[in-house]
Design a protein around this motif. Sequence first.
Motif, mmCIF file in Angstrom:
data_model
loop_
_atom_site.group_PDB
_atom_site.id
_atom_site.type_symbol
_atom_site.label_atom_id
_atom_site.label_comp_id
_atom_site.label_asym_id
_atom_site.label_seq_id
_atom_site.Cartn_x
_atom_site.Cartn_y
_atom_site.Cartn_z
ATOM 1 N N ASN A 100 0.819 -1.214 0.000
ATOM 2 C CA ASN A 100 0.000 0.000 0.000
ATOM 3 C C ASN A 100 0.855 1.267 0.000
ATOM 4 O OD1 ASN A 100 -2.599 1.132 -0.123
ATOM 5 N ND2 ASN A 100 -2.578 1.586 2.069
ATOM 6 N N LEU A 101 2.012 1.211 -0.674
ATOM 7 C CA LEU A 101 2.919 2.361 -0.711
ATOM 8 C C LEU A 101 2.885 3.105 -2.039
ATOM 9 C CD1 LEU A 101 6.037 0.884 1.145
ATOM 10 C CD2 LEU A 101 4.298 2.452 2.034
ATOM 11 N N GLY A 102 2.097 2.628 -2.974
ATOM 12 C CA GLY A 102 1.941 3.355 -4.217
ATOM 13 C C GLY A 102 2.923 2.967 -5.296
ATOM 14 N N VAL A 103 2.824 3.683 -6.423
ATOM 15 C CA VAL A 103 3.615 3.427 -7.620
ATOM 16 C C VAL A 103 4.030 4.765 -8.212
ATOM 17 C CG1 VAL A 103 3.593 2.366 -9.921
ATOM 18 C CG2 VAL A 103 2.277 1.332 -8.067
ATOM 19 N N THR A 104 5.227 4.818 -8.781
ATOM 20 C CA THR A 104 5.714 6.044 -9.414
ATOM 21 C C THR A 104 6.076 5.780 -10.871
ATOM 22 O OG1 THR A 104 6.604 6.829 -7.289
ATOM 23 C CG2 THR A 104 7.400 7.917 -9.280
ATOM 24 N N PHE A 105 5.750 6.755 -11.725
ATOM 25 C CA PHE A 105 6.039 6.677 -13.153
ATOM 26 C C PHE A 105 7.142 7.681 -13.493
ATOM 27 C CE2 PHE A 105 1.878 5.066 -12.490
ATOM 28 C CZ PHE A 105 1.640 4.125 -13.480
ATOM 29 N N TYR A 106 8.034 7.302 -14.415
ATOM 30 C CA TYR A 106 9.219 8.103 -14.704
ATOM 31 C C TYR A 106 9.429 8.272 -16.204
ATOM 32 C CZ TYR A 106 10.463 6.786 -9.890
ATOM 33 O OH TYR A 106 10.465 6.580 -8.538
ATOM 34 N N ASP A 107 10.125 9.363 -16.555
ATOM 35 C CA ASP A 107 10.664 9.576 -17.885
ATOM 36 C C ASP A 107 12.180 9.648 -17.794
ATOM 37 O OD1 ASP A 107 8.696 9.532 -19.789
ATOM 38 O OD2 ASP A 107 8.286 11.689 -19.738
ATOM 39 N N PRO A 108 12.885 9.306 -18.883
ATOM 40 C CA PRO A 108 14.344 9.412 -18.857
ATOM 41 C C PRO A 108 14.803 10.862 -18.989
ATOM 42 C CG PRO A 108 13.611 8.744 -21.034
ATOM 43 C CD PRO A 108 12.381 8.779 -20.165
ATOM 44 N N VAL A 109 15.943 11.165 -18.409
ATOM 45 C CA VAL A 109 16.593 12.458 -18.612
ATOM 46 C C VAL A 109 18.038 12.197 -19.032
ATOM 47 C CG1 VAL A 109 15.111 13.704 -17.012
ATOM 48 C CG2 VAL A 109 17.191 12.634 -16.167
ATOM 49 N N THR A 110 18.705 13.252 -19.478
ATOM 50 C CA THR A 110 20.091 13.165 -19.964
ATOM 51 C C THR A 110 20.254 12.058 -20.999
ATOM 52 O OG1 THR A 110 20.807 11.706 -18.126
ATOM 53 C CG2 THR A 110 21.014 14.087 -17.804
ATOM 54 N N ILE A 111 19.371 12.060 -22.008
ATOM 55 C CA ILE A 111 19.486 11.105 -23.112
ATOM 56 C C ILE A 111 20.713 11.476 -23.947
ATOM 57 C CG2 ILE A 111 18.376 10.224 -25.193
ATOM 58 C CD1 ILE A 111 15.693 10.732 -23.863
ATOM 59 N N THR B 166 17.223 8.539 -28.949
ATOM 60 C CA THR B 166 15.848 8.876 -28.626
ATOM 61 C C THR B 166 15.258 7.821 -27.709
ATOM 62 O OG1 THR B 166 13.652 9.363 -29.549
ATOM 63 C CG2 THR B 166 14.943 7.673 -30.647
ATOM 64 N N SER B 167 14.321 8.208 -26.857
ATOM 65 C CA SER B 167 13.686 7.286 -25.913
ATOM 66 C C SER B 167 12.750 6.341 -26.639
ATOM 67 C CB SER B 167 12.914 8.076 -24.853
ATOM 68 O OG SER B 167 12.185 7.204 -24.004
ATOM 69 N N LEU B 168 12.571 5.147 -26.063
ATOM 70 C CA LEU B 168 11.643 4.159 -26.612
ATOM 71 C C LEU B 168 10.429 3.944 -25.719
ATOM 72 C CD1 LEU B 168 14.178 1.485 -27.945
ATOM 73 C CD2 LEU B 168 13.064 3.331 -29.211
ATOM 74 N N GLY B 169 10.344 4.661 -24.581
ATOM 75 C CA GLY B 169 9.195 4.505 -23.698
ATOM 76 C C GLY B 169 9.444 5.081 -22.333
ATOM 77 N N SER B 170 8.511 4.845 -21.410
ATOM 78 C CA SER B 170 8.605 5.328 -20.036
ATOM 79 C C SER B 170 8.874 4.165 -19.086
ATOM 80 C CB SER B 170 7.310 6.048 -19.630
ATOM 81 O OG SER B 170 7.052 7.146 -20.475
ATOM 82 N N ASP C 293 7.261 13.542 -30.976
ATOM 83 C CA ASP C 293 8.700 13.289 -30.955
ATOM 84 C C ASP C 293 9.213 12.837 -29.589
ATOM 85 O OD1 ASP C 293 8.435 15.621 -29.531
ATOM 86 O OD2 ASP C 293 9.876 16.792 -30.728
ATOM 87 N N LYS C 294 8.292 12.503 -28.687
ATOM 88 C CA LYS C 294 8.711 12.075 -27.344
ATOM 89 C C LYS C 294 9.409 10.717 -27.378
ATOM 90 C CE LYS C 294 6.905 11.336 -22.649
ATOM 91 N NZ LYS C 294 7.753 12.378 -22.018
ATOM 92 N N VAL C 295 8.923 9.799 -28.211
ATOM 93 C CA VAL C 295 9.531 8.473 -28.350
ATOM 94 C C VAL C 295 9.642 8.142 -29.829
ATOM 95 C CG1 VAL C 295 8.676 7.591 -26.132
ATOM 96 C CG2 VAL C 295 7.307 7.278 -28.207
ATOM 97 N N SER C 296 10.391 7.087 -30.123
ATOM 98 C CA SER C 296 10.503 6.601 -31.499
ATOM 99 C C SER C 296 9.944 5.193 -31.605
ATOM 100 C CB SER C 296 11.964 6.599 -31.960
ATOM 101 O OG SER C 296 12.422 7.914 -32.174
#
Length: 550
Positions: free
Chosen positions: A83-94, A99-103, A182-185
């Motif tokens: 019951n502590l939850g979930v966190t979603f992330y994006d990459p930085v310093t690519i 290019t990113s392929l997802g989160s 253009d966020k992902v490829s």
Amino acid sequence: MHSSSITTILFYLFFIIFCFNGPTMVVHSQNTNLTTFQLPSPLPKWPQGGGFASGTIDLGGLQVSQVTNFTKIWATNEGGPDNLGVTFYDPVTIPQGFTSLGSYAQPNNIPLFGHILVAKDVSNNSSKPVLKSPTDYTLVWSSESLDIKKDGEGYIWFPVAPEGYKAIGYVASGSSDKPPLDKVSCVREDFTDTTNITSGLKSDNDINLDGLNVRDSIGGFMVQNMSVGNLKGNPSNSMPNLNQVKALIQAYAPVIHFHPDEQYLPSSVDWFFQNGALLYHKGDESKPINVDKNGSNLPQGGSNDDTYWLDLPQDGSSKDRVKKGDLQNACAYFHVKPVSGGLFTDIATWVFYPFNGASRAKVKFINIGLGKLGEHVGDWEHVTLRVNNINGQLNSVFFSQHSWGKWVSASDLEYHTGNKPVVYASLHGHASYPKPGCVLLGSGGSDMGVRDDTAKCDKVMDTGVGAVVIAAEYMNGVVVEPPWLNYERKWGPKIDYDVDKELKNAKKVMIGKLKKAFQKLVESVPSEMLGEDGPTGPKVKNNWSGDEVV
């Protein structure tokens, strides 16, 4: 849908977001209070050669790397594991040109341990580039109906790929507006593989709820009938050479703890042969022959047709001695193979036991022996190390348990010394577990089952000591397979136990309804646990040429 049921989706979305070809690696995060997981010891300096652990993998026109620097997109403060939850992330310093392929996402009850794949087109093919932006996004899930503590709202998007291309990962956002194109490829289809999917693995993280069908795997899942692809490439560009394999084994070889009461310990195959192992041929059972030291006189290839089998020495004292194995001189055997198009290396660690002991059961408050049930000659067990070929880091370990098994993340392992994971072998049955304790097998519930007992003691085996690499097909003949590996018949005779007789003896200590419950329990246990047939060697197992399948 009930809100408490929906919250469970948050945990399982961890697998949606990271599953574009990658279990997890070490993460450094931004905007989060979570700690990060690190292996107990720094990675060694790997021997030089090839593209292994070079930081990038060349898939033949597509370079792939990973990012372990994240920024938080959205989170819940409850729900999910503990019951502590979930966190979603994006990459930085690519890195420049990638290019990113997802989160990425993971539950908050464990340290951060993950990566996001990034890709760069180096094909110089302007008419048909390897990477293209999606043409649109489809919303596949949102948190708007979730009645729990959360940081605003979260949304999961499926990138709609151009014709001839495939999405590799999902995108998370904190807005109902579609993400930028253009966020992902997306990746050209000839660089993807829809068949390269791990399936059927026992996991606590599978879900099938209201159109959400997620498998704990490398890239294998669906959301409302939409699926992402898996990258594929030429493993010769990324797989470790023999010197690197030997270094990986010394860095990560598991240390096996045997139960304090274990009588039947492992041995080397050579020791088994030198101490009187016999080869039998159907129709000529009265004239078994001694097996040569390296198994050179064993029949090669063919199929498991019940015409040949191995057995213990006929002499009673020799038989009893060989049953107990030879822990002091035992060694492990390693099979190395590419996984996920060469993004990962699997190192299967095989251990041989001359004998498998009898099973025991728990029936309510009673612990009982099952007579001879479970006994058989020749027992092959394994655990598999999964290594990230981008940096050579241990990613996860597969623990084989009878006719099934389980992957465990490197962040959830116990370590002996350095980065060597601990494996607990169950009493008599030798199944592998990541933690000590008792597991009850069968359909008897929480207070009834066949016991798999494990415990820590001074009977240990470092599988890196005397390690023998027996197969690495991708090296094209560099590793010479021992003759015994290509013996594909049984390593023990078929034993026709009088099961009813053994069960009748076991039932004598039970009364009333316990007898019926016990009978039902035994019927639910796999036949291999009851020792009804001789086992085959490593090369006959389903996981030899493919992924771990249970």
